[in-house]
Design a protein around this motif. Structure first.
Motif, PDB file in Angstrom:
ATOM      1  N   HIS A  90       0.837  -1.210   0.000  1.00 51.16           N
ATOM      2  CA  HIS A  90       0.000   0.000   0.000  1.00 51.16           C
ATOM      3  C   HIS A  90       0.871   1.260   0.000  1.00 51.16           C
ATOM      4  N   ASP A  91       0.796   2.058   1.063  1.00 49.06           N
ATOM      5  CA  ASP A  91       1.559   3.314   1.090  1.00 49.06           C
ATOM      6  C   ASP A  91       2.875   3.204   1.859  1.00 49.06           C
ATOM      7  N   LYS A  92       3.244   1.996   2.257  1.00 48.36           N
ATOM      8  CA  LYS A  92       4.477   1.816   3.019  1.00 48.36           C
ATOM      9  C   LYS A  92       5.616   1.368   2.097  1.00 48.36           C
ATOM     10  N   ILE A  93       5.912   2.237   1.140  1.00 51.16           N
ATOM     11  CA  ILE A  93       6.980   1.989   0.172  1.00 51.16           C
ATOM     12  C   ILE A  93       7.887   3.211   0.182  1.00 51.16           C
ATOM     13  N   GLY A  94       9.131   3.023   0.533  1.00 48.39           N
ATOM     14  CA  GLY A  94      10.057   4.150   0.640  1.00 48.39           C
ATOM     15  C   GLY A  94      11.332   3.937  -0.144  1.00 48.39           C
ATOM     16  N   MET A  95      12.207   4.913  -0.059  1.00 48.73           N
ATOM     17  CA  MET A  95      13.478   4.869  -0.773  1.00 48.73           C
ATOM     18  C   MET A  95      14.564   5.501   0.097  1.00 48.73           C
ATOM     19  N   VAL A  96      15.689   4.827   0.216  1.00 52.76           N
ATOM     20  CA  VAL A  96      16.890   5.409   0.816  1.00 52.76           C
ATOM     21  C   VAL A  96      17.994   5.206  -0.204  1.00 52.76           C
ATOM     22  N   THR A  97      18.364   6.285  -0.866  1.00 55.25           N
ATOM     23  CA  THR A  97      19.256   6.205  -2.013  1.00 55.25           C
ATOM     24  C   THR A  97      20.338   7.272  -1.943  1.00 55.25           C
ATOM     25  N   GLY A  98      21.472   6.985  -2.524  1.00 54.39           N
ATOM     26  CA  GLY A  98      22.539   7.962  -2.597  1.00 54.39           C
ATOM     27  C   GLY A  98      22.241   9.102  -3.558  1.00 54.39           C
ATOM     28  N   ARG A  99      21.228   8.958  -4.391  1.00 53.54           N
ATOM     29  CA  ARG A  99      20.854  10.006  -5.343  1.00 53.54           C
ATOM     30  C   ARG A  99      20.218  11.197  -4.639  1.00 53.54           C
ATOM     31  N   GLY A 100      20.245  12.321  -5.344  1.00 51.87           N
ATOM     32  CA  GLY A 100      19.455  13.455  -4.925  1.00 51.87           C
ATOM     33  C   GLY A 100      18.015  13.291  -5.396  1.00 51.87           C
ATOM     34  N   TYR A 101      17.117  14.067  -4.800  1.00 48.44           N
ATOM     35  CA  TYR A 101      15.697  13.958  -5.151  1.00 48.44           C
ATOM     36  C   TYR A 101      15.450  14.319  -6.618  1.00 48.44           C
ATOM     37  N   LYS A 102      16.062  15.391  -7.110  1.00 49.81           N
ATOM     38  CA  LYS A 102      15.819  15.810  -8.487  1.00 49.81           C
ATOM     39  C   LYS A 102      16.287  14.763  -9.485  1.00 49.81           C
ATOM     40  N   SER A 103      17.412  14.140  -9.200  1.00 47.74           N
ATOM     41  CA  SER A 103      17.943  13.106 -10.086  1.00 47.74           C
ATOM     42  C   SER A 103      17.028  11.883 -10.092  1.00 47.74           C
ATOM     43  N   ALA A 104      16.596  11.451  -8.901  1.00 52.10           N
ATOM     44  CA  ALA A 104      15.700  10.291  -8.805  1.00 52.10           C
ATOM     45  C   ALA A 104      14.383  10.566  -9.512  1.00 52.10           C
TER      46      ALA A 104
END
Length: 293
Positions: free
Chosen positions: A176-190
């Motif tokens: 459902h809504d429990k999907i996240g991201m922890v990434t080395g990218r910046g937000y604009k790039s992602a």
């Protein structure tokens, strides 16, 4: 079957194929800077170096990795050694850029190069060249509000997605809504690369570490802990493709780590590295995640 009520993803190598973007940018940045210092190195040699440095777990940041490769090659070149073999030697058990600086200086004095590159820092030549090659002139100007010295299209535009509508639907039905991201990218790039698929992620709970202080870089577990807390997840899956992803996940209670190995430069080596370091599960690609779920 994994018991979990939420899931968090790395981006590069998991959701996005970066073989022709980030990896190529590392290679081109290295060659561009070495050429300016009249130090030759052939392009095919860079790939195994990237793999070796990445598998230490100390290089979630690709610009850190680029910097360490450059210093290692320069030290070997100045010492009259094989630059490539020197860099491979320094990649073993490497603990990050300061470890590289110290060990490279033991081979040959490179303090002047360290001063010249002035890394880390937003005005470092390594940072500037890397970002300009990766983003291309238009996106670079949009993000950084200054012109690029390169006119070629950004390598970010070569990226293709591993996530598709089928995988997206499976994730939303399950979590459902429990999907996240922890990434080395910046937000604009992602956001630029993922496009409409960004809507399935809880952006407010996610961390885009290029936009955060360096102290929060992987394998620091705090961004993952924060995502889990904000989404109120009891048992979390983290899907990553690197040893630093694995180390981060193992530092957080109630996290099951799924390692993706098929997207790396040397898939079999990456699979072994993930298994050796204690991955709970390993899969070749994101398309295999549904079988675990």
């Amino acid at each position: 079957m994994i018991t979990a009520d939420g899931i968090v993803f790395d981006c590069d190598g998991v959701l996005v194929d970066v073989a022709n973007s980030y990896y190529k940018t590392i290679s081109l940045t290295t060659h561009n800077i070495l050429y300016s210092f009249s130090i030759p190195v052939s392009e095919p040699e860079i790939g195994p170096l990237i793999q070796s440095f990445k598998d230490t777990g100390a290089y979630n940041n690709e610009i850190d990795l680029t910097y360490s490769i450059i210093l290692s090659i320069v030290a070997g070149h100045r010492a009259g050694l094989d630059p490539y073999k020197t860099a491979m030697k320094l990649s073993v058990h490497n603990k990050g850029i300061h470890d590289t600086e110290q060990r490279a200086n033991e081979i040959h004095n490179i303090h002047d190069m360290i001063d010249e590159l002035a890394y880390p820092g937003c005005n470092s030549v390594v940072q500037e060249v890397f970002d300009q090659i990766f983003y291309g002139p238009s996106l670079y100007r949009t993000i950084f509000n200054r012109p690029s010295k390169f006119s070629e299209p950004g390598l970010i535009d070569t990226e293709r997605l591993y996530i598709d509508d089928k995988i997206s639907d499976v994730l939303v039905r399950r979590f459902h809504d429990k999907i996240g991201m922890v990434t080395g990218r910046g937000y604009k790039s992602a956001s630029y690369t993922l496009g409409g698929f960004m809507k399935i992620f809880d952006v407010q709970a996610s961390s885009f570490l290029e936009d955060e202080p360096r102290a929060l870089a992987k394998p620091n577990p705090e961004p993952l802990k924060s995502a889990i807390q904000k989404m109120k997840i009891q048992n979390c899956i983290y899907v990553g493709d690197s040893v630093e992803d694995l180390i981060m996940a193992k530092r957080v209670d109630s996290v099951t780590f799924v390692g993706v190995w098929g997207s790396s430069i040397d898939p079999s080596q990456r699979e072994r590295a993930l298994q050796y370091n204690g991955a709970d599960y390993t899969i070749e690609s994101l398309s295999h995640l549904e079988l675990l779920l």
